[in-house]
Design an enzyme around this catalytic site. Structure first.
Site, short mmCIF file in Angstrom:
data_model
loop_
_atom_site.label_atom_id
_atom_site.label_comp_id
_atom_site.label_asym_id
_atom_site.label_seq_id
_atom_site.Cartn_x
_atom_site.Cartn_y
_atom_site.Cartn_z
N ASP A 155 13.39 0.24 4.11
CA ASP A 155 14.10 1.80 4.46
C ASP A 155 13.64 2.88 2.98
OD1 ASP A 155 14.74 4.29 5.28
OD2 ASP A 155 16.01 3.53 7.04
N ARG A 205 -3.03 2.97 23.80
CA ARG A 205 -2.00 1.91 22.97
C ARG A 205 -1.79 0.91 21.60
NH1 ARG A 205 -0.67 -2.47 25.45
NH2 ARG A 205 -0.15 -1.25 27.58
N LYS A 218 10.83 12.31 8.75
CA LYS A 218 12.08 13.02 7.80
C LYS A 218 10.56 13.54 6.44
CE LYS A 218 14.79 11.92 10.14
NZ LYS A 218 15.11 10.90 10.12
N TYR A 238 22.02 4.29 8.08
CA TYR A 238 21.89 5.40 9.29
C TYR A 238 22.97 4.76 10.50
CZ TYR A 238 19.36 8.25 12.68
OH TYR A 238 19.50 8.87 14.15
C1 LIG Z 1 17.50 6.34 6.43
C2 LIG Z 1 16.91 6.08 7.99
N1 LIG Z 1 16.52 5.95 8.76
C3 LIG Z 1 15.62 5.28 9.96
C4 LIG Z 1 15.98 6.61 10.90
C5 LIG Z 1 15.34 6.72 12.48
O1 LIG Z 1 14.33 7.32 12.12
P1 LIG Z 1 14.23 8.36 13.73
O2 LIG Z 1 14.74 9.14 14.05
O3 LIG Z 1 12.93 8.99 13.33
O4 LIG Z 1 14.14 7.55 14.55
C6 LIG Z 1 16.86 8.14 10.34
C7 LIG Z 1 17.35 8.92 11.07
O5 LIG Z 1 17.75 9.61 10.89
C8 LIG Z 1 17.29 7.80 8.76
O6 LIG Z 1 17.61 8.85 7.98
#
Ligand SMILES: Cc1ncc(COP(=O)(O)O)c(C=O)c1O
Length: 412
Positions: free
Chosen positions: A178, A54, A203, A106
Site C-alpha cells: 500500500d 463499468r 490521498k 489503516y
Molecule cells: C493507507 C491507506 N490505505 C487505504 C485507505 C482506504 O482508502 P479509501 O478511503 O479511498 O477507501 C486509506 C484511507 O485512509 C489509507 O490511509
C-alpha cells in the site's frame, strides 16, 4: 539512418502526459470527461474498444495508463475507493488462505480483513511492521500473501520492501504494498520486488481532498486479468468525472510532494523537543528508527507527521479545537493541512485494547502537512499548543472543559 533512441520520460513528465494523448476525434489537449454509460456499436462485435462503462471508459483508461506509468507498472486498474481496490486484490485469495500483514495499518484495512474476510474463511497474522524476520517466521503452508503498508498509518514505521520482497520471492508469495502514504513520487515498490501496488487515490495522487478513489498497479499479466475480471464483475469503478479529477491532480504530484516533504520536515523539527510533545514520528528525523531505510528506499520523507502529547486526551481536544489553519478532519494527502485523531477517526474500527497495544493511543495525533506557507502552519501549531498550556494553568480547567465539550456534542 539509425532510429533515434527515445528515453523514457522522467517522473514529472509522465505525471503530466502518460496515457493522455490529444483526443483523436477533436484534438482536445486535455483528456475529456467521457460521461457516458454506453457506446454505439457499428455492428455485432464491431466497436471501438468500449462497450459499457463499468467494463471500460476512456477517461478511466487514461487514468489507469497514467498511474501505471508512475508506478513503473505495465497495468493499472482504477476503483471507486481505496477499499474497493483492496477488495479486488483480496479477491485473488480463497477460503483457507493466510495473509501476513504489518501490525500498523489503516483501520479500514484491518476492518476488511477481520470483519469481512475472516468470517469468509481467510486468516490473517499481524507482525511488527519493521521487523523483517517476523514476516518469514509467520509463514505457514497456507500463506499466500504479504500485505505491507509503508510508511505505516499512523505511526510512520517503514517496511523494508526489498528485504520482504526477497522473502516473498523465495517462498512463492505475493507481496502487496500500500503506497498511499509515500506516493510513486517517493517510492516505486514494484521496482523493489512487490507484485502489486495499491493506492487510495483519495490521498496524494488526487491531492485536493475532493475525490474518493483507489487504484491497483501491477506488471503481472495473470494477476491483472484476474483483478480486471473482478473490477468488472463486482463493479466498484470510479465515475468518469472522478477519474478526470485524479488525472488532473496527478499532474502536479511531483511538485506537491516536494513541498509536502519540506513543510513536514520543518514541522517535525519544530514539534520535536517541544515540552508538550512526548514523541514525534517522522522518518525524516535522524532519530527515527527507520531513517536510514527511508534514505535508501524513498526519495523524500513525505508529508505525514504523527506525534503524542505529553498530557491527557483533554489536552489533545483543546489543541484540536484551537487549530485554525489545520482542519480537524479524516483523510490526508491534500494541499490543505489536516489534523486527525486516529483513535476516534481513522482507526476507530480497531478494538480499543488492540489499538492501544499497537501504539494508537488517545494522545496520538496525525498531521497531514499541506503545502501552505510553512510559517503559517507552525504559527498555527504554536498558538494551539499555547492554548493547551493556558488551559492547564487555569484552576478548574478540567471541569469547565468537560462542560463545554458536552454542550457542543449536544449541538452536533
Ligand atoms: C493507507 C491507506 N490505505 C487505504 C485507505 C482506504 O482508502 P479509501 O478511503 O479511498 O477507501 C486509506 C484511507 O485512509 C489509507 O490511509
Amino acid at each position: 539512418m539509425k532510429p533515434r533512441k527515445t528515453a523514457q520520460p522522467k517522473f514529472a513528465t509522465r505525471a503530466i502526459h502518460a496515457g493522455q494523448a490529444p483526443d483523436p476525434s477533436t484534438g482536445a489537449t486535455i483528456t475529456p470527461i467521457f460521461q457516458t454509460s454506453t457506446y454505439t456499436q457499428a455492428g455485432l462485435e464491431d466497436h471501438k474498444g468500449f462497450e459499457y462503462s463499468r467494463t471500460g471508459n476512456p477517461t478511466r483508461a487514461a487514468l489507469e495508463a497514467c498511474l501505471a506509468a508512475l508506478e513503473n507498472a505495465t497495468y493499472g486498474l482504477a476503483f471507486a475507493s481505496g477499499m474497493a481496490a483492496e477488495s479486488a486484490i483480496l479477491s485473488l485469495l480463497r477460503p483457507g488462505d493466510h495473509v501476513i500483514a504489518g501490525d500498523d495499518l489503516y483501520g479500514g484495512t484491518y476492518r476488511l480483513f477481520e470483519r469481512v474476510l475472516r468470517p469468509m474463511g481467510l486468516d490473517f497474522t499481524y507482525v511488527a511492521a519493521r521487523e523483517v524476520s517476523g514476516y518469514a517466521a509467520a509463514i505457514r503452508p497456507q500463506t499466500k500473501m504479504i500485505w505491507a503498508e509503508t510508511p505505516t498509518n499512523p505511526l510512520l514505521s517503514l517496511v523494508d520492501i526489498a528485504a520482504v520482497g526477497r522473502i516473498a520471492q523465495e517462498r512463492d508469495l505475493l507481496l502487496v504494498v500500500d503506497n498511499t502514504f509515500a506516493s510513486p513520487a517517493l517510492q516505486q515498490p514494484l521496482d523493489l520486488g512487490a507484485h502489486i501496488v495499491v493506492h487510495s487515490t483519495t490521498k496524494y495522487l488526487n491531492g485536493h481532498s475532493d475525490v474518493v478513489g483507489g487504484a491497483i498497479l501491477t506488471s503481472d499479466e495473470k494477476l491483472y486479468s484476474e483483478m480486471k475480471f473482478y473490477q468488472n464483475a463486482a463493479g466498484g469503478v470510479p465515475s468518469p468525472f472522478d477519474s478526470w479529477l485524479v488525472l488532473r491532480g496527478v499532474k502536479t504530484l511531483a511538485v506537491r510532494m516536494r513541498q509536502h516533504g519540506e513543510n513536514a520536515q520543518a514541522i517535525a523539527e519544530y514539534l520535536n523537543g517541544h515540552p508538550l510533545v512526548r514523541q514525534v514520528y517522522y522518518p525524516g528525523l535522524p532519530t527515527h528508527p527507520d531513517h536510514a531505510l527511508a534514505q535508501k528506499q524513498m526519495r523524500g520523507f513525505g508529508g505525514m507527521v504523527s506525534f503524542t502529547f505529553e498530557g491527557t486526551r483533554d489536552d489533545v481536544d483543546t489543541f484540536a479545537r484551537r487549530l485554525r489553519v489545520f482542519q480537524l478532519a479524516e483523510s490526508l494527502g491534500g494541499v490543505e493541512s489536516l489534523c486527525c485523531h486516529p483513535a476516534t477517526m481513522t482507526h476507530g474500527a480497531i478494538p480499543a485494547a488492540e489499538r492501544e497495544r499497537r501504539g494508537v493511543t488517545e494522545t496520538l495525533l496525525r498531521l497531514s502537512v499541506g503545502i501552505e506557507d510553512v510559517s503559517d502552519l507552525i504559527a498555527d501549531l504554536e498558538q494551539a499548543l499555547e492554548a493547551v498550556s493556558a488551559r492547564r494553568s487555569r484552576p478548574g480547567a478540567e471541569r469547565q472543559h468537560a462542560v463545554a465539550g458536552r454542550s457542543s456534542r449536544t449541538r452536533a
